[in-house]
Design a protein around this motif. Structure first.
Motif, PDB file in Angstrom:
ATOM      1  N   VAL A 185      41.489  33.048  36.095  1.00  0.00           N
ATOM      2  CA  VAL A 185      40.142  32.970  36.666  1.00  0.00           C
ATOM      3  C   VAL A 185      40.155  33.518  38.086  1.00  0.00           C
ATOM      4  O   VAL A 185      39.245  34.247  38.497  1.00  0.00           O
ATOM      5  N   LEU A 188      40.408  37.437  37.883  1.00  0.00           N
ATOM      6  CA  LEU A 188      39.148  38.074  37.506  1.00  0.00           C
ATOM      7  C   LEU A 188      38.087  37.914  38.598  1.00  0.00           C
ATOM      8  O   LEU A 188      37.332  38.847  38.885  1.00  0.00           O
ATOM      9  N   SER A 189      38.048  36.735  39.214  1.00  0.00           N
ATOM     10  CA  SER A 189      37.041  36.469  40.251  1.00  0.00           C
ATOM     11  C   SER A 189      37.268  37.317  41.489  1.00  0.00           C
ATOM     12  O   SER A 189      36.320  37.848  42.087  1.00  0.00           O
ATOM     13  N   ALA A 197      35.380  36.207  33.811  1.00  0.00           N
ATOM     14  CA  ALA A 197      35.896  34.935  34.326  1.00  0.00           C
ATOM     15  C   ALA A 197      35.111  33.762  33.742  1.00  0.00           C
ATOM     16  O   ALA A 197      35.698  32.758  33.300  1.00  0.00           O
ATOM     17  N   LEU A 216      37.050  30.182  40.969  1.00  0.00           N
ATOM     18  CA  LEU A 216      35.796  30.903  40.726  1.00  0.00           C
ATOM     19  C   LEU A 216      34.954  30.961  42.000  1.00  0.00           C
ATOM     20  O   LEU A 216      34.365  32.002  42.332  1.00  0.00           O
TER      21      LEU A 216
END
Length: 292
Positions: A185, A188-189, A197, A216
């Motif tokens: 996460v 991707l964030s 995410a 996130l």
């Protein structure tokens, strides 16, 4: 009274296991002043506490030399020394000790990979992992992959991180834990790939914890994604456990940058309501005094 070495080791281990770093270091120095010879277990515990406390002075002098003398004899001691240097940000010293190890087990490789990843040497951490994969005598474990995914996140290699995440299960049979999902996460964030995410969080077979939501949120701050931060805030408020100060500070900063001062104030007031105190930043400086 001069206690047997085993009693000293037990005392040091007790302090280490209870996160009393300064006391453990003091006992080790007292042990040395009484000329009690440390055994391998004592050395390992001492190295662990040095890594946790970042006490550079604790690893100087005779005890450090004794540890160095045992590197080639005991892979556990060598690994602990690699871990100590790596966690202290001394990448060059960690590399040197690592190269001197006659035998490198999974823990040794993992300590080097995580140490490099933690201190901004992401590409070197990944190249070290590749060398580990080429060593037929060892296999990565769950902790190794935390370091690998962390390295991918800090370097911004999304596709490579996704490949490692897949290989972890398909090649090595390692089931992802909440820590691995948190790393993904975060990866991707940081890259601004919020749809992926968010989809990963929804598909997780484990209930997301505060670390996942925090990862996130960190991406939301980097890319000023206020709408998603609002959604994350709702999830955090629904959680039974109390989030740490970092999450609320992130929320406050995101709202403030977007000019949403009422929401920023609300995040700070929520901290106050939950009696959460922001941890103050601090740093340490090692000073060498010359006697000449």
């Amino acid at each position: 009274m001069k206690f047997p070495g085993g009693m000293w080791t037990s005392l040091i281990a007790g302090y280490v296991n209870n996160d009393c770093a300064s006391e453990a270091i003091r006992v080790f120095k007292d042990m040395e002043s009484l000329n009690v010879e440390p055994n391998e277990i004592t050395l390992v515990h001492s190295l662990v506490v040095c890594a946790r406390s970042r006490d550079l002075g604790a690893k100087s002098g005779n005890e450090y030399l004794k540890m160095k003398m045992n590197i080639c004899k005991d892979v556990v001691i060598g690994t602990a020394l690699v871990d100590m240097h790596a966690k202290s940000g001394e990448a060059e010293s960690a590399r040197k000790v690592f190269s001197e190890l006659k035998r490198k087990d999974t823990m040794a490789w993992t300590s080097m990979i995580i140490g490099l990843a933690m201190h901004g040497h992401g590409e070197e951490a990944l190249s070290t992992f590749k060398r580990m994969q080429e060593d037929a005598s060892v296999s990565p474990d769950q902790i190794t992959y935390i370091g690998v995914l962390c390295a991918c996140s800090h370097v911004g290699l999304v596709e490579e991180g996704q490949r490692h995440f897949t290989d972890m299960r398909n090649v090595y049979g390692i089931e992802p834990t909440i820590e691995h999902y948190g790393c993904m996460v975060d990866l991707l964030s940081r890259a601004g790939r919020f749809e992926e995410a968010d989809r990963l969080v929804e598909q997780m077979p484990i209930q997301p914890n505060i670390a996942v939501w925090g990862a996130l949120l960190n991406g939301c701050e980097i890319h000023e994604n206020v709408d998603l931060a609002d959604q994350v805030r709702r999830h955090i408020r629904e959680m039974e456990i109390t989030a740490g100060s970092g999450v609320y500070v992130l929320l406050s900063n995101i709202y403030a940058r977007a000019g949403k001062w009422q929401e920023a104030k609300m995040a700070r007031e929520l901290m106050k309501h939950k009696s959460i105190v922001k941890t103050l930043g601090h740093s340490t400086v090692e000073i060498k005094l010359s006697t000449s």
